[in-house]
Write a protein that holds these residues in place. Structure first.
Motif, PDB file in Angstrom:
ATOM      1  N   UNK A  93     -12.794   6.298  20.078  1.00  0.00           N
ATOM      2  CA  UNK A  93     -12.435   4.881  20.236  1.00  0.00           C
ATOM      3  C   UNK A  93     -11.003   4.694  19.746  1.00  0.00           C
ATOM      4  N   UNK A  94     -10.235   3.805  20.389  1.00  0.00           N
ATOM      5  CA  UNK A  94      -8.883   3.551  19.891  1.00  0.00           C
ATOM      6  C   UNK A  94      -8.932   2.823  18.548  1.00  0.00           C
ATOM      7  N   UNK A  95      -8.057   3.224  17.650  1.00  0.00           N
ATOM      8  CA  UNK A  95      -7.981   2.626  16.321  1.00  0.00           C
ATOM      9  C   UNK A  95      -6.509   2.482  15.958  1.00  0.00           C
ATOM     10  N   UNK A  96      -6.081   1.246  15.701  1.00  0.00           N
ATOM     11  CA  UNK A  96      -4.681   0.994  15.368  1.00  0.00           C
ATOM     12  C   UNK A  96      -4.496   0.978  13.857  1.00  0.00           C
ATOM     13  N   UNK A  97      -3.572   1.798  13.394  1.00  0.00           N
ATOM     14  CA  UNK A  97      -3.273   1.849  11.964  1.00  0.00           C
ATOM     15  C   UNK A  97      -2.585   0.573  11.511  1.00  0.00           C
ATOM     16  N   UNK A  98      -2.882   0.155  10.293  1.00  0.00           N
ATOM     17  CA  UNK A  98      -2.260  -1.033   9.714  1.00  0.00           C
ATOM     18  C   UNK A  98      -1.013  -0.681   8.910  1.00  0.00           C
ATOM     19  N   UNK A  99      -0.618   0.572   8.909  1.00  0.00           N
ATOM     20  CA  UNK A  99       0.558   1.014   8.155  1.00  0.00           C
ATOM     21  C   UNK A  99       1.552   1.669   9.100  1.00  0.00           C
ATOM     22  N   UNK A 100       2.746   1.874   8.639  1.00  0.00           N
ATOM     23  CA  UNK A 100       3.764   2.543   9.440  1.00  0.00           C
ATOM     24  C   UNK A 100       4.084   1.763  10.698  1.00  0.00           C
ATOM     25  N   UNK A 101       4.132   2.465  11.815  1.00  0.00           N
ATOM     26  CA  UNK A 101       4.459   1.856  13.107  1.00  0.00           C
ATOM     27  C   UNK A 101       3.225   1.346  13.838  1.00  0.00           C
ATOM     28  N   UNK A 102       2.067   1.385  13.171  1.00  0.00           N
ATOM     29  CA  UNK A 102       0.840   0.912  13.809  1.00  0.00           C
ATOM     30  C   UNK A 102       0.395   1.817  14.937  1.00  0.00           C
ATOM     31  N   UNK A 103       0.488   3.133  14.707  1.00  0.00           N
ATOM     32  CA  UNK A 103       0.104   4.101  15.731  1.00  0.00           C
ATOM     33  C   UNK A 103      -1.341   3.922  16.160  1.00  0.00           C
ATOM     34  N   UNK A 104      -1.622   4.309  17.384  1.00  0.00           N
ATOM     35  CA  UNK A 104      -2.969   4.226  17.939  1.00  0.00           C
ATOM     36  C   UNK A 104      -3.617   5.605  17.827  1.00  0.00           C
TER      37      UNK A 104
END
Length: 128
Positions: free
Chosen positions: A65-76
């Motif tokens: 499942x796609x998960x967007x990080x809440x840190x850095x550049x918000x990588x998927x």
């Protein structure tokens, strides 16, 4: 050491002496995710199942499942959360066979990751 993933089944019944399929069901602790078997970044540890004691023909992982990080550049990222199932095609002899193996994974929360872990897998396959 605390595991963040658990195997939910400990026994399976299959057709003896011919290819059959089992589903290994796993649950990830709430608030955590693990990388899928095919993470988007080659530096991330893929989730992998390895089994001994039986002739394994194929291991099929679910889509992540796609998960967007809440840190850095918000990588998927491509991850597993909650419960997921890994399908294993195998050939088992007649009777009961104890199976051992491992699930290799890395658990993370929204801000950081734990060191990679190896979850020992132990279950029984009965060929009928």
């Amino acid at each position: 050491m605390r595991q963040h993933v658990e195997l939910l089944s400990d026994s399976y019944i299959v057709a003896a002496n011919k290819p059959d399929e089992i589903e290994l069901r796993f649950r990830i602790d709430s608030g955590l995710h693990i990388n899928s078997h095919a993470p988007k970044d080659e530096l991330l540890l893929p989730t992998a199942v390895k089994l001994e004691s039986l002739h394994v023909l194929n291991v099929a992982y679910p889509a992540g499942k796609p998960f967007k990080l809440n840190v850095g550049k918000g990588e998927l990222l491509d991850v597993y959360e909650g419960e997921f199932r890994v399908r294993v095609k195998l050939a088992a002899p007649k009777g009961t066979t104890p199976v051992s193996g491992v699930l290799r994974y890395q658990a993370c929360d929204t801000a950081s990751c734990f060191p990679p872990r190896t979850l020992p897998l132990r279950f029984v396959v009965t060929g009928q």
